[in-house]
Design a protein around this motif. Structure first.
Motif, PDB file in Angstrom:
ATOM      1  N   PRO A 197      -3.213  -0.620  -1.622  1.00 38.09           N
ATOM      2  CA  PRO A 197      -2.508  -1.817  -1.145  1.00 38.09           C
ATOM      3  C   PRO A 197      -2.636  -2.035   0.358  1.00 38.09           C
ATOM      4  O   PRO A 197      -2.634  -1.095   1.148  1.00 38.09           O
ATOM      5  N   LEU A 198      -2.721  -3.318   0.710  1.00 34.35           N
ATOM      6  CA  LEU A 198      -2.683  -3.719   2.118  1.00 34.35           C
ATOM      7  C   LEU A 198      -1.229  -3.915   2.561  1.00 34.35           C
ATOM      8  O   LEU A 198      -0.823  -3.434   3.613  1.00 34.35           O
ATOM      9  N   GLU A 199      -0.479  -4.661   1.772  1.00 36.24           N
ATOM     10  CA  GLU A 199       0.936  -4.934   2.012  1.00 36.24           C
ATOM     11  C   GLU A 199       1.647  -4.948   0.650  1.00 36.24           C
ATOM     12  O   GLU A 199       1.014  -5.214  -0.359  1.00 36.24           O
ATOM     13  N   PRO A 200       2.936  -4.706   0.621  1.00 38.62           N
ATOM     14  CA  PRO A 200       3.786  -4.214   1.697  1.00 38.62           C
ATOM     15  C   PRO A 200       3.531  -2.732   1.983  1.00 38.62           C
ATOM     16  O   PRO A 200       2.833  -2.058   1.208  1.00 38.62           O
ATOM     17  N   TYR A 201       4.083  -2.241   3.077  1.00 40.84           N
ATOM     18  CA  TYR A 201       3.920  -0.829   3.396  1.00 40.84           C
ATOM     19  C   TYR A 201       4.767   0.013   2.447  1.00 40.84           C
ATOM     20  O   TYR A 201       5.968  -0.209   2.297  1.00 40.84           O
ATOM     21  N   VAL A 202       4.100   0.971   1.774  1.00 43.74           N
ATOM     22  CA  VAL A 202       4.797   1.860   0.840  1.00 43.74           C
ATOM     23  C   VAL A 202       4.423   3.322   1.090  1.00 43.74           C
ATOM     24  O   VAL A 202       4.583   4.170   0.228  1.00 43.74           O
ATOM     25  N   ASN A 203       3.910   3.584   2.297  1.00 48.70           N
ATOM     26  CA  ASN A 203       3.475   4.941   2.665  1.00 48.70           C
ATOM     27  C   ASN A 203       2.364   5.445   1.752  1.00 48.70           C
ATOM     28  O   ASN A 203       2.228   6.646   1.528  1.00 48.70           O
ATOM     29  N   VAL A 239      -2.903 -11.388  -3.560  1.00 55.98           N
ATOM     30  CA  VAL A 239      -3.632 -10.121  -3.611  1.00 55.98           C
ATOM     31  C   VAL A 239      -2.905  -9.206  -4.594  1.00 55.98           C
ATOM     32  O   VAL A 239      -1.716  -8.903  -4.412  1.00 55.98           O
ATOM     33  N   LEU A 240      -3.608  -8.775  -5.640  1.00 53.57           N
ATOM     34  CA  LEU A 240      -3.060  -7.886  -6.658  1.00 53.57           C
ATOM     35  C   LEU A 240      -3.553  -6.473  -6.398  1.00 53.57           C
ATOM     36  O   LEU A 240      -4.767  -6.247  -6.270  1.00 53.57           O
ATOM     37  N   GLN A 241      -2.633  -5.489  -6.359  1.00 50.19           N
ATOM     38  CA  GLN A 241      -2.964  -4.132  -5.923  1.00 50.19           C
ATOM     39  C   GLN A 241      -2.316  -3.092  -6.829  1.00 50.19           C
ATOM     40  O   GLN A 241      -1.445  -3.425  -7.641  1.00 50.19           O
ATOM     41  N   GLY A 242      -2.717  -1.845  -6.663  1.00 53.01           N
ATOM     42  CA  GLY A 242      -2.141  -0.739  -7.407  1.00 53.01           C
ATOM     43  C   GLY A 242      -1.869   0.427  -6.478  1.00 53.01           C
ATOM     44  O   GLY A 242      -1.374   0.273  -5.377  1.00 53.01           O
ATOM     45  N   HIS A 243      -2.174   1.653  -6.957  1.00 48.80           N
ATOM     46  CA  HIS A 243      -2.145   2.903  -6.172  1.00 48.80           C
ATOM     47  C   HIS A 243      -0.733   3.442  -5.982  1.00 48.80           C
ATOM     48  O   HIS A 243      -0.517   4.644  -6.136  1.00 48.80           O
ATOM     49  N   TRP A 244       0.218   2.590  -5.599  1.00 49.25           N
ATOM     50  CA  TRP A 244       1.613   3.004  -5.519  1.00 49.25           C
ATOM     51  C   TRP A 244       2.236   2.738  -6.886  1.00 49.25           C
ATOM     52  O   TRP A 244       2.157   1.623  -7.395  1.00 49.25           O
ATOM     53  N   HIS A 245       2.853   3.768  -7.466  1.00 52.29           N
ATOM     54  CA  HIS A 245       3.274   3.702  -8.865  1.00 52.29           C
ATOM     55  C   HIS A 245       4.665   3.065  -8.977  1.00 52.29           C
ATOM     56  O   HIS A 245       5.693   3.737  -8.941  1.00 52.29           O
ATOM     57  N   GLY A 246       4.670   1.754  -9.122  1.00 52.04           N
ATOM     58  CA  GLY A 246       5.889   0.981  -9.241  1.00 52.04           C
ATOM     59  C   GLY A 246       5.548  -0.478  -9.017  1.00 52.04           C
ATOM     60  O   GLY A 246       4.401  -0.895  -9.204  1.00 52.04           O
TER      61      GLY A 246
END
Length: 426
Positions: A178-184, A207-214
């Motif tokens: 993800p680019l935004e929002p910041y999720v560490n 922009v549709l993103q993944g990587h952060w689980h939620g």
């Protein structure tokens, strides 16, 4: 001084590589699942989005239970297409890739991007059987969906984005980190900022993103950034963002308006055909715990052909009666937003809120569609409706336009970074 030179050298390599690649023509890639042509001329369309459905044990070939629940619900709602935001396997091995391919084989038009876990294994096998690093789809009328592999070479990713986003279509980008929002748990700052500038200059809507689980979302620089990463991998937490197993629907209008519906796995949906009655039951809750309206496409074999009933199902149960009239095939006592079309048949007169015509499918459009005015995004919206701005004249091939605008900015970034480091060391 050495750090300044290193920063400048890295940025120079990115610049040189990008200049060389920006003239390349992008390729459209085949998808997974059932390849189904998306009809033109319909009032609106909907796609489903999921991501990070890898198992907790990354060596396993068994997909997690929440992902199976998502697949079950998608088989009922029957979206026109399905988008995956990455990490669909634990380690990207061939056997894991095959399990994932088989799991989505009954869905229509499954388009996914690779995640860091998918990129750990057999990259060539993934590229040949799932998706290349970079591609786009123009299937949804009025829209272009661009898929970027955040694990590939940054210069290649920036080049492809810059070339393929130069279009008069409304634009969506799909990327894993993800680019935004910041999720560490975000894309690295240098590449993130360079990519964000391209997205802003080309008027990307979403922009549709993944990587952060939620599930998380934010609006930054006029762009709506959404993380859909609750597909079954162990959940993460950060701030107040919903840490829930989840997926989303995106209702898309050809004029660039869209409605995003993020859903938890609470509740469910059901479609039954009983004689000449279609029963649609919806008990879904969104990621914030609210009853949710969900899109559904019901397909019924009739004497006049394969009838598609596309509706926004409100919470509760709705009964639709099949009339046998080819040009007005459905009646309902409820106040619904829906339309119908027959596949492969000559069009009837189209009934719409405003006078329109169609030349591709038999379409009937009922009641008024959702508002197309922009709304302010709140911290926890149940449904977001937004409008987008069409980019100014650019070429589809990417041979002219934003490259000339971006190069001076990138060079300025390199000079400022070097100067800043020199100043601190001096």
């Amino acid at each position: 001084m050495d750090r300044a030179v290193s920063v400048l050298a890295v940025l120079t390599v990115i610049l040189a590589s990008s200049v060389a690649a920006w003239g390349l023509s992008p390729a459209n890639a085949a998808g997974l699942g059932v390849e189904e042509a998306v009809p033109s001329g319909l009032p609106w369309y909907f796609v489903a989005i999921f991501g990070d459905n890898r198992p907790a044990d990354t060596s396993s070939t068994e997909l997690p239970r929440p992902f199976h629940e998502i697949l079950e619900e998608l088989s009922v709602s029957n979206p026109f297409a399905v988008i995956g935001t990455g990490d669909h396997t634990g380690e990207g091995r061939r056997d894991q890739i095959e399990v994932f391919i088989n799991s989505v084989s009954r869905l229509s038009n499954v388009w996914v991007v690779a995640g860091n876990h998918d990129y750990r294994g057999d990259r060539d096998y993934w590229a040949e059987n799932v998706a290349p690093d970079f591609y786009y789809r123009d299937d949804i009328p009025g829209w272009r969906i661009v898929f970027l592999n955040s694990e590939a070479r940054p210069a290649d990713m920036l080049s492809f984005a810059n070339a393929t986003l130069k279009t008069s279509r409304h634009k969506i980008v799909v990327i894993h980190r993800p680019l935004e929002p910041y999720v560490n748990h975000n894309l690295g700052p240098l590449v993130k900022n360079l990519l964000k500038q391209i997205l802003e200059e080309t008027n990307v809507s979403l922009v549709l993103q993944g990587h952060w689980h939620g599930y998380a979302e934010a609006r930054v620089g006029g762009i709506h950034y959404v993380i859909v990463g609750g597909g079954g991998a162990p959940l993460y937490s950060y701030g107040d963002y919903p840490s829930v197993y989840s997926y989303a629907y995106l209702v898309m209008f050809p004029n660039g308006t869209y409605t995003l519906i993020p859903l938890s796995l609470e509740g469910g949906n059901r479609v039954d055909v009983e004689g000449d009655t279609v029963v649609v039951e919806n008990t879904k809750l969104d990621v914030y715990g609210n009853p949710a309206t969900v899109p559904v496409r019901v397909r019924v074999e009739t004497e006049d052909g394969l009838l598609n009933i596309v509706l926004l199902a409100p919470p509760g149960t709705v009964d639709l009666r099949l009339t046998g009239n080819a040009c007005n095939p459905v009646e309902s006592n409820a106040s619904l937003i829906y339309y119908t079309y027959y596949e492969g048949k000559a069009p009837c007169t189209v009934i719409t809120p405003t006078t329109t015509t169609t030349t591709t499918t038999t379409t009937t459009w009922h009641t008024t569609r959702p508002t197309t005015t922009a709304t302010t995004t709140t911290a926890r919206p149940a449904v977001i409706t937004t409008t987008t701005t069409t980019t100014t004249a650019t070429t589809e091939s990417g041979s002219t336009g934003y490259g000339s605008m971006l190069l001076p900015v990138l060079l300025a970034v390199a000079v400022l970074a070097a100067a800043s480091i020199l100043k601190r060391r001096g």
